[in-house]
Scaffold this motif. Structure first.
Motif, PDB file in Angstrom:
ATOM      1  N   SER A  73      37.528  39.969  25.816  1.00 51.45           N
ATOM      2  CA  SER A  73      37.677  39.565  27.198  1.00 51.45           C
ATOM      3  C   SER A  73      38.810  39.435  27.649  1.00 51.45           C
ATOM      4  N   SER A  74      39.190  40.395  28.750  1.00 52.25           N
ATOM      5  CA  SER A  74      40.629  40.394  29.266  1.00 52.25           C
ATOM      6  C   SER A  74      40.922  39.040  30.036  1.00 52.25           C
ATOM      7  N   ASP A  75      42.176  39.235  30.650  1.00 54.77           N
ATOM      8  CA  ASP A  75      42.391  38.111  31.639  1.00 54.77           C
ATOM      9  C   ASP A  75      42.154  38.570  32.976  1.00 54.77           C
ATOM     10  N   ARG A  76      41.441  39.747  33.078  1.00 54.63           N
ATOM     11  CA  ARG A  76      41.406  40.239  34.489  1.00 54.63           C
ATOM     12  C   ARG A  76      40.293  39.241  35.198  1.00 54.63           C
ATOM     13  N   ILE A  77      40.282  38.869  36.514  1.00 56.26           N
ATOM     14  CA  ILE A  77      39.515  38.246  37.294  1.00 56.26           C
ATOM     15  C   ILE A  77      39.061  39.013  38.604  1.00 56.26           C
ATOM     16  N   SER A  78      37.538  38.729  38.806  1.00 52.80           N
ATOM     17  CA  SER A  78      37.129  39.560  39.687  1.00 52.80           C
ATOM     18  C   SER A  78      36.480  38.529  40.620  1.00 52.80           C
ATOM     19  N   ALA A  79      36.328  38.835  41.790  1.00 52.42           N
ATOM     20  CA  ALA A  79      35.633  38.113  42.953  1.00 52.42           C
ATOM     21  C   ALA A  79      34.761  39.310  43.971  1.00 52.42           C
ATOM     22  N   PHE A  80      33.614  38.969  44.396  1.00 49.02           N
ATOM     23  CA  PHE A  80      32.624  39.733  45.086  1.00 49.02           C
ATOM     24  C   PHE A  80      32.764  40.958  44.553  1.00 49.02           C
ATOM     25  N   ASP A  81      32.503  41.160  43.343  1.00 52.03           N
ATOM     26  CA  ASP A  81      32.716  42.480  42.528  1.00 52.03           C
ATOM     27  C   ASP A  81      33.880  43.175  42.708  1.00 52.03           C
ATOM     28  N   VAL A  82      35.063  42.655  43.114  1.00 46.56           N
ATOM     29  CA  VAL A  82      36.197  43.490  43.141  1.00 46.56           C
ATOM     30  C   VAL A  82      37.242  43.124  42.186  1.00 46.56           C
TER      31      VAL A  82
END
Length: 320
Positions: free
Chosen positions: A55-64
């Motif tokens: 699990s990276s620290d990337r964050i997505s919202a609305f599939d972006v």
């Protein structure tokens, strides 16, 4: 800041990539084959029977996927998932895919990268993942509210007239969705449409197990002052054909957690989840297509909420 690796040296494309203190991607790990990269997790082939999920620290919202990450988020997702899987083991609802989250108990090629992977990695059984996501809603919110306002239904379930935003549903609803490719949007579907994809018997099993799991987590959370509004699960089949719980589960990335204190219908709720980021993006009229950089205060408040829900649910501090 650019993508930097500690201690500030700019790294090649396939090395671990950092955005300040946030791990954006583990990159290529010697001795392991990178199989897939999702919105948050990277999956590596370990051997004939197991995979490594990081699990990276990337964050997505609305599939972006946003341009910057939220430092420590991947560790909270992993550690909360492993907490829930241990809790579920005693309930006998369904088996899960986790072999171990202890890097020191994993095969040598993984241990070689222990400094990078510790606290954010799971060694799991290989499964044939089902091409639908199991969403269970106990309250009306998000895309479910949008569906209800438009049609009076959620994913084919007809609801009483006059319901309000955030109202508790008469009973938990199974509202599956498609599993979109990276960069595409998941689409809500009906249970009968899910049955057309994976078969009626399997679809009924997914529905029954996901509702039972939702009820178990909601029941655990309620005395701790937390309402589980909705959650998303993924299942797969093991080599014997048994359905197994996979992926992450019941984290702030795939669930809406609301504090029961101050809960009221007819409005959005305070939340301990990604809704904080969605609300910010909505406030700036985000186009739901173009990646952007979250302001530092939004990233900081997001990790604060993730840490807070971890403490409330587990009674412990996350290892960040």
């Amino acid at each position: 800041a650019g993508l930097l690796g500690p201690p500030g040296q700019v790294l090649g494309a396939m090395a671990p990539q950092w955005e300040e203190d946030a791990l954006m991607t583990p990159g290529e790990l010697e001795g392991l084959k990178l199989l897939a990269t999702g919105k948050v997790r990277d999956i590596y082939d370990v051997d004939a029977e197991s995979l490594l999920i990081v699990s990276s620290d990337r964050i997505s919202a609305f599939d972006v996927i946003m341009l910057n990450g939220v430092a420590g988020k991947g560790k909270i997702l992993t550690q909360l998932t492993t907490f829930w899987l241990a809790h579920l083991e005693g309930l006998g609802i369904i088996r899960h895919h986790l072999i171990t989250a202890d890097v020191d108990a994993m095969p040598a090629p993984i241990q070689a990268h222990s400094n990078l992977l510790r606290g954010r990695s799971m060694l799991v059984k290989k499964l044939k993942m089902l091409p639908v996501e199991a969403v269970v809603r106990g309250y009306i919110a998000g895309s479910g509210w949008d569906d209800y306002m438009r049609t009076g239904m959620i994913c084919g379930h007809t609801l009483p007239k006059g319901m309000e935003l955030s109202q508790k549903l008469p009973h938990p609803l199974f509202t599956p969705s498609t599993k979109a490719d990276l960069g595409e949007h998941d689409e809500n579907i009906t249970a009968s449409e899910a049955a057309a994809v994976i078969g009626a018997d399997l679809a009924k099993l997914v529905e029954d197990k996901s509702i039972a799991l939702y009820k178990a987590i909601a029941e655990y959370s309620a005395p701790r002052g937390i309402l589980l509004a909705d959650t998303k699960m993924e299942f797969g089949l093991d080599p014997s054909g048994e359905m197994i719980l996979g992926d992450e589960c019941f984290t702030p990335d795939c669930s809406r957690y609301w504090p029961s204190d101050g809960y009221a219908t007819g409005r959005e709720q305070d939340s301990f989840d990604k809704q904080f980021v969605r609300n910010y993006l909505t406030s700036i009229a985000f186009d739901k297509k173009t990646p952007l950089r979250l302001p530092d205060d939004v990233a900081r408040k997001t990790i604060d909420k993730y840490v807070q829900i971890f403490r409330i649910l587990t009674g412990k501090e996350p290892e960040l």
